[in-house]
Design a protein around this motif. Structure first.
Motif, PDB file in Angstrom:
ATOM      1  N   GLU A  46      37.266  39.145  14.101  1.00 51.96           N
ATOM      2  CA  GLU A  46      35.970  38.836  14.697  1.00 51.96           C
ATOM      3  C   GLU A  46      35.035  40.039  14.675  1.00 51.96           C
ATOM      4  N   PHE A  47      33.775  39.724  14.618  1.00 52.35           N
ATOM      5  CA  PHE A  47      32.712  40.722  14.614  1.00 52.35           C
ATOM      6  C   PHE A  47      32.647  41.450  15.947  1.00 52.35           C
ATOM      7  N   VAL A  48      32.409  42.760  15.898  1.00 53.05           N
ATOM      8  CA  VAL A  48      32.248  43.561  17.114  1.00 53.05           C
ATOM      9  C   VAL A  48      30.835  44.136  17.195  1.00 53.05           C
ATOM     10  N   ALA A  49      30.454  44.932  16.202  1.00 58.32           N
ATOM     11  CA  ALA A  49      29.143  45.582  16.233  1.00 58.32           C
ATOM     12  C   ALA A  49      28.807  46.110  14.853  1.00 58.32           C
ATOM     13  N   VAL A  50      27.503  46.203  14.573  1.00 58.90           N
ATOM     14  CA  VAL A  50      27.041  46.816  13.328  1.00 58.90           C
ATOM     15  C   VAL A  50      25.799  47.645  13.602  1.00 58.90           C
ATOM     16  N   ARG A  59      23.553  45.592  16.331  1.00 60.95           N
ATOM     17  CA  ARG A  59      23.874  44.220  16.746  1.00 60.95           C
ATOM     18  C   ARG A  59      25.274  44.239  17.334  1.00 60.95           C
ATOM     19  N   TYR A  60      25.451  43.524  18.448  1.00 59.69           N
ATOM     20  CA  TYR A  60      26.726  43.527  19.149  1.00 59.69           C
ATOM     21  C   TYR A  60      27.205  42.100  19.411  1.00 59.69           C
ATOM     22  N   ALA A  61      28.508  41.934  19.427  1.00 61.10           N
ATOM     23  CA  ALA A  61      29.070  40.683  19.921  1.00 61.10           C
ATOM     24  C   ALA A  61      28.812  40.599  21.414  1.00 61.10           C
ATOM     25  N   ARG A  67      29.122  47.411  26.978  1.00 59.77           N
ATOM     26  CA  ARG A  67      30.318  48.240  27.154  1.00 59.77           C
ATOM     27  C   ARG A  67      30.581  49.113  25.930  1.00 59.77           C
ATOM     28  N   PHE A  68      30.250  48.623  24.758  1.00 65.32           N
ATOM     29  CA  PHE A  68      30.483  49.352  23.512  1.00 65.32           C
ATOM     30  C   PHE A  68      29.151  49.868  22.964  1.00 65.32           C
TER      31      PHE A  68
END
Length: 123
Positions: A46-50, A59-61, A67-68
């Motif tokens: 799954e995507f987390v961040a880019v 862009r974040y999940a 938090r990230f």
């Protein structure tokens, strides 16, 4: 040959923090989007961040937003993921990725993948 090498994974208790690093070699990633995916046991990747290599866009999940934090260092050709307030649900193998097809959230959007680094969060 492009290589992405992750580091910084490990074991931490819930509420703790870790900082993942991704070192890129073989080319500069100017014009690329770079980021992180993760895969927990028995689950799909799954995507987390880019982040764009320019640094202008991130862009974040939803599950990690707030938090990230993703960042990059163009001089070092490296990328980072600061992970705070970790929970057991964050336990997964984390993969560094790079691609040129925009800030997508699908695995097919990325051409280059690292080998992954394990993050384990205990309750």
């Amino acid at each position: 040959q492009v290589q992405l090498v992750e580091s910084g994974g490990g074991s931490v208790q819930a509420g703790g923090s870790l900082r993942l690093s991704c070192a890129a070699s073989g080319r500069t990633f100017s014009g690329h989007v770079i980021g992180w995916f993760r895969q927990a046991p028995g689950k799909e990747r799954e995507f987390v961040a880019v982040i764009t290599w320019s640094g202008y866009s991130t862009r974040y999940a939803e599950s990690v937003r707030g938090r990230f934090t993703i960042s990059r260092d163009t001089a070092k050709n490296a990328m980072y993921l600061q992970m705070n307030n970790l929970t057991p649900d964050d336990t997964a193998v984390y993969y560094c990725v790079a691609g040129t097809r925009g800030s997508g959230t699908f695995t097919d959007d990325y051409d280059y993948w690292g080998q992954g680094t394990q993050v384990t969060v205990s309750s």
